[in-house]
Design an enzyme around this catalytic site. Sequence first.
Site, PDB file in Angstrom:
ATOM      1  N   ARG A 120      -4.330 -14.835  56.000  1.00  0.00           N
ATOM      2  CA  ARG A 120      -2.885 -15.053  56.181  1.00  0.00           C
ATOM      3  C   ARG A 120      -2.398 -16.380  55.595  1.00  0.00           C
ATOM      4  O   ARG A 120      -1.371 -16.911  56.012  1.00  0.00           O
ATOM      5  CB  ARG A 120      -2.498 -14.938  57.662  1.00  0.00           C
ATOM      6  CG  ARG A 120      -2.740 -13.545  58.239  1.00  0.00           C
ATOM      7  CD  ARG A 120      -2.171 -13.428  59.633  1.00  0.00           C
ATOM      8  NE  ARG A 120      -2.306 -12.069  60.125  1.00  0.00           N
ATOM      9  CZ  ARG A 120      -3.361 -11.609  60.802  1.00  0.00           C
ATOM     10  NH1 ARG A 120      -4.376 -12.426  61.049  1.00  0.00           N
ATOM     11  NH2 ARG A 120      -3.418 -10.367  61.207  1.00  0.00           N
ATOM     12  N   LYS A 142       6.033 -18.831  43.397  1.00  0.00           N
ATOM     13  CA  LYS A 142       6.063 -17.387  43.230  1.00  0.00           C
ATOM     14  C   LYS A 142       4.680 -16.910  42.806  1.00  0.00           C
ATOM     15  O   LYS A 142       4.125 -17.386  41.807  1.00  0.00           O
ATOM     16  CB  LYS A 142       7.093 -16.973  42.178  1.00  0.00           C
ATOM     17  CG  LYS A 142       8.507 -16.883  42.691  1.00  0.00           C
ATOM     18  CD  LYS A 142       9.410 -16.247  41.645  1.00  0.00           C
ATOM     19  CE  LYS A 142      10.822 -16.061  42.152  1.00  0.00           C
ATOM     20  NZ  LYS A 142      11.694 -15.433  41.137  1.00  0.00           N
ATOM     21  N   GLU A 184      10.022 -20.386  27.449  1.00  0.00           N
ATOM     22  CA  GLU A 184      10.395 -20.821  28.792  1.00  0.00           C
ATOM     23  C   GLU A 184      10.941 -22.241  28.782  1.00  0.00           C
ATOM     24  O   GLU A 184      11.738 -22.624  29.635  1.00  0.00           O
ATOM     25  CB  GLU A 184       9.199 -20.719  29.740  1.00  0.00           C
ATOM     26  CG  GLU A 184       8.743 -19.294  30.050  1.00  0.00           C
ATOM     27  CD  GLU A 184       9.653 -18.564  31.033  1.00  0.00           C
ATOM     28  OE1 GLU A 184      10.687 -19.130  31.443  1.00  0.00           O
ATOM     29  OE2 GLU A 184       9.330 -17.421  31.390  1.00  0.00           O
ATOM     30  N   LYS A 226      13.229 -27.038  36.867  1.00  0.00           N
ATOM     31  CA  LYS A 226      12.778 -25.995  37.788  1.00  0.00           C
ATOM     32  C   LYS A 226      12.633 -26.533  39.203  1.00  0.00           C
ATOM     33  O   LYS A 226      12.978 -25.848  40.172  1.00  0.00           O
ATOM     34  CB  LYS A 226      11.456 -25.384  37.326  1.00  0.00           C
ATOM     35  CG  LYS A 226      11.004 -24.268  38.266  1.00  0.00           C
ATOM     36  CD  LYS A 226      10.116 -23.247  37.648  1.00  0.00           C
ATOM     37  CE  LYS A 226       9.934 -22.064  38.584  1.00  0.00           C
ATOM     38  NZ  LYS A 226       9.002 -21.048  38.046  1.00  0.00           N
ATOM     39  N   ARG A 241      18.186 -19.506  42.384  1.00  0.00           N
ATOM     40  CA  ARG A 241      16.875 -19.410  41.743  1.00  0.00           C
ATOM     41  C   ARG A 241      16.795 -18.204  40.811  1.00  0.00           C
ATOM     42  O   ARG A 241      16.052 -18.216  39.823  1.00  0.00           O
ATOM     43  CB  ARG A 241      15.772 -19.349  42.806  1.00  0.00           C
ATOM     44  CG  ARG A 241      14.386 -19.345  42.205  1.00  0.00           C
ATOM     45  CD  ARG A 241      13.304 -19.648  43.199  1.00  0.00           C
ATOM     46  NE  ARG A 241      11.998 -19.634  42.550  1.00  0.00           N
ATOM     47  CZ  ARG A 241      10.869 -20.019  43.115  1.00  0.00           C
ATOM     48  NH1 ARG A 241      10.862 -20.461  44.359  1.00  0.00           N
ATOM     49  NH2 ARG A 241       9.731 -19.974  42.453  1.00  0.00           N
ATOM     50  N   ASN A 245      15.657 -16.380  35.916  1.00  0.00           N
ATOM     51  CA  ASN A 245      15.215 -15.129  35.319  1.00  0.00           C
ATOM     52  C   ASN A 245      16.046 -14.735  34.103  1.00  0.00           C
ATOM     53  O   ASN A 245      16.036 -13.569  33.698  1.00  0.00           O
ATOM     54  CB  ASN A 245      15.270 -14.009  36.366  1.00  0.00           C
ATOM     55  CG  ASN A 245      14.224 -14.192  37.445  1.00  0.00           C
ATOM     56  OD1 ASN A 245      13.073 -14.472  37.163  1.00  0.00           O
ATOM     57  ND2 ASN A 245      14.644 -14.052  38.693  1.00  0.00           N
TER      58      ASN A 245
END
Length: 372
Positions: A120, A142, A184, A226, A241, A245
Amino acid sequence: MKTLSVDLFGRAYPIHIGSGLLDNFSLLKPHLNGKQVMIVTNDIVAPLYLSTLKNTLNTGDLAINECIVPDGESHKNFTSYQFICDALVKARFERRSTVIALGGGVIGDLTGFAAATFLRGVPFIQIPTTLLSQVDSSVGGKTGINHALGKNLIGAFHQPRLVLADTNTLTTLPDREYRAGLAEVIKYGFIRDVDFIEWLENHTEQLNQRDPTTLSEAIYRSCQNKAQVVAEDEYETTGIRALLNFGHTFGHAIETGMGYGVWLHGEAVAIGMLMASAVSQLLGLISQADLQRIIALSRALHLPLKAPDLGVSQYLSLMGGDKKVEAGKIRYVLLRALGEAMLFNDVDQRVIEHILLPASSSLIGAPDEKPV
């Protein structure tokens, strides 16, 4: 070395950027939890940097384990995830232990997801070895794996304790991988930092030559952008956020539709940003001059300029499975102005379909080219 911080509610972690950091145990030591370490890497990175990292960690009183998975986006899946979990079980890993991701974005995502879910949640450290992972995927927490029907559909938010970006690792990066990372980098300028666009335009030659000083500055400014976004919207609940993308809705469709690994993530994002920019221009949000400026920077850095022809229906089907879909509608990240992105929920599908037609490559004056 340059250092900045990702400041979250009640906690923070550092990003160290510089050359020779992989040999510096003092940077790692404060973030190692317990006496047991598992290094996860792939079969390309391991021969290059695994022994260096192990030698650095041997400075401490640590039990060092390693887990090597196959390289490539096609291996960012349940099989690799289970392989990592099996290694952690066999090593009798405990919660007071540390997992280290040594590699590019695939390794970082895989390792982070295993760390997020094993017992966990166990601590992990990101040591990104590609430009794309140093400026994007290693920062922000992420993690995840791909599904056959969509990219990154299975995952968790799990922040690293530390990001250690050793720019020396970029010297061994193949040119195609390096250029995929530049996509990026320029993204941050397009969506939120118009001054960075001008800086990039003035340093394309140095970036193409991998000038170390220029690269360090580009990585720092990318991570700075970022980190600010992640601090404002850690779990992507406010929409801030999601702006990161930009180009990804189109790009993920390309990656999935072509088969994972045929197009690199950064290559797909590069053309996805051009497609999103063309939509923005057709909607009257940005000018033709803005669009041409975006194209010119992409061309100067030798990024792909033409999307593969998947067919309009397949594009729309794949984009409909994207994580950003809400209430059955595709949400698009578009440019309201150069350096300012926004989420749009109701884009006229006729505009999207027009962009998806092969003939629409003329909108950006793109030659017929594929990644090589």
